[in-house]
Design an enzyme around this catalytic site. Structure first.
Site, PDB file in Angstrom:
ATOM      1  N   ALA A  18     -50.531  27.357  82.326  1.00 57.14           N
ATOM      2  CA  ALA A  18     -50.104  26.300  82.894  1.00 57.14           C
ATOM      3  C   ALA A  18     -50.468  26.838  84.838  1.00 57.14           C
ATOM      4  CB  ALA A  18     -48.875  25.811  82.621  1.00 57.14           C
ATOM      5  N   GLY A  50     -51.690  36.775  69.422  1.00 56.87           N
ATOM      6  CA  GLY A  50     -52.507  35.938  68.093  1.00 56.87           C
ATOM      7  C   GLY A  50     -53.319  35.262  68.740  1.00 56.87           C
ATOM      8  N   GLU A 115     -52.993  31.294  60.753  1.00 58.00           N
ATOM      9  CA  GLU A 115     -51.665  31.439  61.606  1.00 58.00           C
ATOM     10  C   GLU A 115     -50.815  30.700  60.569  1.00 58.00           C
ATOM     11  OE1 GLU A 115     -50.565  32.075  65.573  1.00 58.00           O
ATOM     12  OE2 GLU A 115     -51.751  33.920  65.693  1.00 58.00           O
ATOM     13  N   HIS A 231     -39.076  34.268  66.683  1.00 53.94           N
ATOM     14  CA  HIS A 231     -40.137  35.243  65.868  1.00 53.94           C
ATOM     15  C   HIS A 231     -39.450  36.092  64.864  1.00 53.94           C
ATOM     16  CE1 HIS A 231     -43.893  36.668  65.108  1.00 53.94           C
ATOM     17  NE2 HIS A 231     -44.691  36.004  65.651  1.00 53.94           N
ATOM     18  N   ARG A 277     -42.211  29.666  61.313  1.00 53.41           N
ATOM     19  CA  ARG A 277     -41.057  30.577  61.580  1.00 53.41           C
ATOM     20  C   ARG A 277     -39.899  30.738  61.586  1.00 53.41           C
ATOM     21  NH1 ARG A 277     -44.525  31.359  67.831  1.00 53.41           N
ATOM     22  NH2 ARG A 277     -46.951  32.270  66.451  1.00 53.41           N
ATOM     23  N   HIS A 340     -38.257  33.549  71.609  1.00 55.44           N
ATOM     24  CA  HIS A 340     -39.859  33.666  70.893  1.00 55.44           C
ATOM     25  C   HIS A 340     -40.425  32.387  71.979  1.00 55.44           C
ATOM     26  CE1 HIS A 340     -43.719  34.739  70.676  1.00 55.44           C
ATOM     27  NE2 HIS A 340     -44.133  34.144  70.068  1.00 55.44           N
ATOM     28  N   GLU A 364     -44.495  26.090  79.014  1.00 58.92           N
ATOM     29  CA  GLU A 364     -43.364  26.491  78.163  1.00 58.92           C
ATOM     30  C   GLU A 364     -42.372  25.825  79.326  1.00 58.92           C
ATOM     31  OE1 GLU A 364     -43.197  30.111  76.503  1.00 58.92           O
ATOM     32  OE2 GLU A 364     -41.260  29.855  76.006  1.00 58.92           O
ATOM     33  N   ARG A 375     -42.582  24.950  67.265  1.00 59.62           N
ATOM     34  CA  ARG A 375     -43.602  24.745  67.667  1.00 59.62           C
ATOM     35  C   ARG A 375     -44.997  25.304  66.701  1.00 59.62           C
ATOM     36  NH1 ARG A 375     -46.543  29.578  71.017  1.00 59.62           N
ATOM     37  NH2 ARG A 375     -45.007  30.782  69.638  1.00 59.62           N
TER      38      ARG A 375
END
Ligand SMILES: Cc1cc2nc3c(=O)[nH]c(=O)nc-3n(C[C@H](O)[C@H](O)[C@H](O)COP(=O)(O)OP(=O)(O)OC[C@H]3O[C@@H](n4cnc5c(N)ncnc54)[C@H](O)[C@@H]3O)c2cc1C
Length: 522
Positions: A18, A50, A115, A231, A277, A340, A364, A375
């Site tokens: 960012a 990932g 995913e 996570h 998740r 996470h 974030e 998310r």
């Protein structure tokens, strides 16, 4: 030693995806100083494995990416932010490719992986599982070519400088402990997440919630702090860091087994290991609770997959596990959930503006509401790119010519030690948060956490040093999480309360906003 300037046009705190993307946009408008508290390469961005989600494959559509993002966010995704993310994503990715990012390809065609909770294969990756590192490399390589951009590492931003209600600079503590004030037209917080509020986290050590805490103390609105994503699968070995075992492993066919080596996810969700998740994390927490063996772990099993497939697709994960004597191709891998990703953060509009004039946030550390209550996997690198660029453009357009002659460093608690051991203080907060404000919450546990955190406020470590500031920031972020979680009398997304296990759409299909006055829902 390199001298810090007294004034620059723009300050960007943070050198992850960012901050770097924002700085590239800002460079057209004036001089930009990018600050990082450790080396430039130490950020969550560097560890992102990932990949990055983007609707670019032939079988995909922008509308489907939006729908998956909205579904994962469990009713409270800010749909305007979601639309911006998925619509501007392809352009930001093309730009990255033009700047030299090497995403993995088959021949000349980009390869897209699947995913959890994605309805299409849409995850671009680089060098198998080093996507964030490759994106960070390309952004840095682009930023250093811009003559308006300067980097300063090991500069810890300790507080925002506020004058007449406007943020106009930062107070820094250098590596040698000296304090500096650097003023600017505006400040962007791109400080990443707050995983170190918890005793188990996948986040690098820099993730201590500094941006959120600084913004809160300066008077900015903070949103959705109760939503912390855990996570499901972090490697769990004594004396090893909680290394992340990417969702993409499950995308490739890895399954979860309990202490009896029975596969359990199909009984919790129709998507089994590819369920959202929070569902997988809670299922693991439940399996651990009811386990007769009381093992602290469940197992990720990919022994049925082709060894070569694992080694080529996940070279970094494979090599890291091997370093800890775990061979993904033959061993059952011990895992458990870890903090996470923080969906909440400094509340911003779609251009990264916070509620405080002169203060912007992206990545974030920010909360546009794009992730809602949870998310979607691989949406955060994209968020950093899309909203980093937007914040950079908006900040650049707001350049003020204000000079800073009168600016002075605020008087801070210095001198004698408070007697509080900083590491012990942090450890106690982390344990408390893991036990009482983690994957499964209740009024009883959250109230206990609130009281203990309030009592701990009397013993914040002194003097005013880098590590003590981190301890204070962890404490502030923890309080914000607990106060917001106590106020949300329902379960939604990553926030699960045993005393309110259902949604309450009438009262809480909303975002929380925490200020010093309390928590409200809008
Ligand atoms: C192990 C892991 C794997 C992940 N995998 C993926 C993935 O595959 N796909 C995906 O989309 N997302 C993934 N994520 C999430 C994603 O990596 C992060 O959300 C994203 O990179 C955050 O970027 P950022 O620019 O906001 O912050 P970061 O990349 O964390 O950068 C923060 C920066 O702020 C600086 N900073 C912080 N505090 C201060 C301070 N007080 N003073 C000065 N500087 C400061 C740090 O030094 C650093 O430069 C993963 C995260 C982790 C931890």
């Amino acid at each position: 030693m390199k001298r810090l300037p007294e004034h620059v046009d723009f300050i960007v705190v943070g050198a992850g995806v960012a901050g770097l993307r924002a700085a590239i946009a800002l460079a057209a408008a004036g001089k930009v100083l990018i600050l990082a508290k450790q080396e430039l390469t130490e950020s969550a961005t560097q560890y992102a494995q990932g990949g990055i989600a983007v609707a670019l494959s032939d079988e995909d559509e922008i509308g489907l990416h939006l729908q998956d993002t909205i579904n994962a966010g469990d009713g409270i995704v800010n749909q305007d932010a979601g639309r911006v993310l998925v619509e501007e994503g392809p352009e930001r990715i093309q730009e990255l490719i033009d700047w030299g990012t090497q995403f993995d390809r088959q021949g000349t065609r980009l390869t897209f992986a699947r995913e959890a909770a994605h309805s299409r294969n849409r995850i671009l990756h680089a060098h198998g599982d080093s996507t964030g590192r490759e994106i960070g490399r390309a952004l840095y390589a682009k930023a250093v070519t811009l003559k308006n951009v300067t980097f300063s590492e090991y500069e810890f931003t300790a507080a925002l400088h506020v004058e007449s209600g406007r943020v106009g600079g930062v107070e820094l503590i250098s590596a040698n402990g000296t304090l500096h004030l650097v003023t600017s037209s505006a400040v962007l917080l791109a400080t990443g997440g707050a995983g170190h509020v918890y005793s188990n986290t996948t986040n690098p050590a820099v993730a201590t919630g500094d941006g959120v805490a600084m913004a809160y103390h300066a008077g900015a609105e903070i949103s959705d702090m109760e939503f912390v994503q855990f996570h499901p699968t972090a490697l769990y070995l004594k004396n090893a860091p909680r290394f992340l075992l990417s969702e993409a492993l499950r995308g490739e066919g890895a399954v979860l087994r309990n202490a009896e080596l029975t596969r359990f996810m199909p009984k919790y969700h129709e998507m089994a290991e590819l369920a959202p998740r929070d569902v997988v994390a809670r299922a693991i927490a439940h399996e651990l609770e009811v386990s007769r063996t009381k093992d602290p772990v469940v197992y990720l099993d990919m022994t049925h997959l082709k060894a070569e497939q694992i080694k080529t697709r996940f070279p970094r994960i494979y090599a890291t596990c091997l370093k800890h004597n775990v061979d993904l191709t033959v061993d059952q891998v011990p895992v458990r959930p870890a903090a996470h990703y923080l969906m909440g953060g400094v509340r911003t509009d779609l251009e990264g503006r916070s509620s405080l004039p002169g203060l912007y946030a992206a990545g974030e550390a920010a909360c546009t509401g794009v992730h809602g209550a949870n998310r979607l996997a691989s949406n955060s690198l994209l968020e950093g790119l899309v909203f980093g660029a937007r914040a950079g453009h908006a900040m650049g357009a707001e350049l003020t010519s204000k000079s800073s002659n009168s600016a002075r460093l605020a008087v801070r608690p210095a001198g004698g030690d408070s007697g509080t051991d900083t590491d012990q203080f942090i450890h106690e907060v982390q344990q408390l948060m893991w036990m009482q404000a983690g994957i499964v919450r209740s009024r009883h546990g959250l109230t206990d956490a609130l009281h203990k955190l309030q009592a701990a406020a009397e013993h914040l470590p002194l003097p005013y040093s880098r590590h003590n500031c981190e301890a204070r920031n962890i404490h502030t972020a923890a309080l914000l999480i607990v106060r917001s979680a106590l106020a949300r009398l329902e379960s939604r997304g990553a926030h699960y309360r045993t005393d309110y296990p259902e949604h309450d759409d009438i009262r809480f299909k909303k975002h929380s906003i925490a200020t010093e006055k309390g928590v409200r829902f809008v």
